[in-house]
Write an enzyme that holds these catalytic residues in place. Structure first.
Site, PDB file in Angstrom:
ATOM      1  CB  ALA A  79      -0.912  -0.003   1.218  1.00  0.00           C
ATOM      2  N   GLY A 123       2.090  -6.132   0.602  1.00  0.00           N
ATOM      3  CA  GLY A 123       1.026  -6.272  -0.382  1.00  0.00           C
ATOM      4  C   GLY A 123       1.459  -6.959  -1.661  1.00  0.00           C
ATOM      5  CD  GLU A 126      -1.350  -9.000   2.196  1.00  0.00           C
ATOM      6  OE1 GLU A 126      -2.047  -9.368   3.149  1.00  0.00           O
ATOM      7  OE2 GLU A 126      -1.101  -7.797   1.956  1.00  0.00           O
ATOM      8  CD  GLU A 146       1.883  -6.865   5.760  1.00  0.00           C
ATOM      9  OE1 GLU A 146       1.567  -6.722   4.571  1.00  0.00           O
ATOM     10  OE2 GLU A 146       2.598  -7.820   6.155  1.00  0.00           O
TER      11      GLU A 146
END
Length: 275
Positions: A79, A123, A126, A146
């Site tokens: 992000a 991310g 992911e 994270e």
């Protein structure tokens, strides 16, 4: 269209999309995250454009497999923290069901292959986990850091990682936030190929072409059945066989199914129509 996605190194601005779809070799589609100067960090515009690019690839009748990669030296840095710090959303407000980057929860029936060409922590990992197959540059690393920032891997990391590698290894990665090297990711079965430096996209395209050479109906039904039945408690459950029977009915009655048998009998290469 034969544009090389790795050449898209100008940051999105003006009319330039933050992610885009191109077609390669006729039957392979490529979705490129296109914010290279921000290491393809995800903002709202990238989520909108990437989700739209996936939809375009899915809708294109000529595309049989889809590669997802990043422009420049990164796959995806996660992000855009500057956007989050400013209180801005980084998802597509029109399609929240598509999830992070317009990809993480965006189901498409065609096989997806992550070409992890560079930085991919958080991310980026992911997005890779959301793909069916993955190729990683030997210099790249995966990871979910994270927890080191007081957050957790909410875009699928804590859901998908333990489904793809052993639970204790997944927990270690999530709870420590430590990176996973390309070699270790391959050893764990988290990726399908490790590419020599600078060749992840090339190797992913080769894999995508191999997939695309097969019958589209059979490939897509195979993907669907594997995903839908993957969470079943037992392969003896009636429901998994009901789902399998649905696929049998579709594939064996398809034009491609008949063409495959004809081509074998006639000792020639099959000509798939996707019907």
């Amino acid at each position: 269209m034969t544009t090389n996605p790795s050449a898209l190194v100008t940051d999105a601005g003006g009319e330039e999309p933050a992610a885009l779809f191109t077609r390669h070799d006729g039957h392979v589609g490529v979705v490129t995250l296109n914010r290279p100067r921000a290491l393809n960090a995800v903002n709202a515009r990238l989520s909108v454009d990437a989700g739209a690019a996936l939809e375009q690839a899915q809708a294109d009748p000529e595309v049989r497999s889809i590669v997802i990669t990043g422009a420049g030296r990164a796959f995806c840095a996660g992000a855009d923290l500057k956007e989050l710090a400013a209180g801005n959303r980084v998802d597509d407000v029109e399609h929240p069901e598509w999830g992070f980057a317009g990809i993480a929860q965006h189901w498409v029936g065609k096989p997806t292959i992550a070409a992890v060409n560079g930085f991919a922590l958080g991310g980026g990992t992911e997005i890779m986990l959301a793909c069916d197959l993955a190729v990683i540059d030997e210099t790249a690393a995966l990871g979910l850091p994270e927890v080191r920032r007081g957050l957790f891997a909410a875009a699928g990391g804590v859901i998908r990682l333990q489904r793809q590698i052993p639970m204790k290894i997944a927990l270690e990665a999530v709870l420590t936030g430590e990176p996973i090297s390309a070699a270790r990711a391959y050893e764990l079965g988290l990726v399908n190929r490790v590419a020599p430096a600078g060749t992840a996209l090339e190797l992913a395209l080769e894999l995508a072409r191999t997939v695309a050479a097969n019958a589209p109906v059979a490939v897509q039904e195979s993907k669907r059945v594997m995903h839908v039945t993957g969470s079943a408690g037992s392969d003896w459950e009636r429901e998994v066989w009901r789902i399998n029977k649905q696929a049998v009915d579709v594939v064996f009655s398809s034009e491609d199914g008949k063409e495959g048998a004809r081509a074998f009998a006639e000792k020639r290469e099959p000509k798939w129509t996707g019907r």
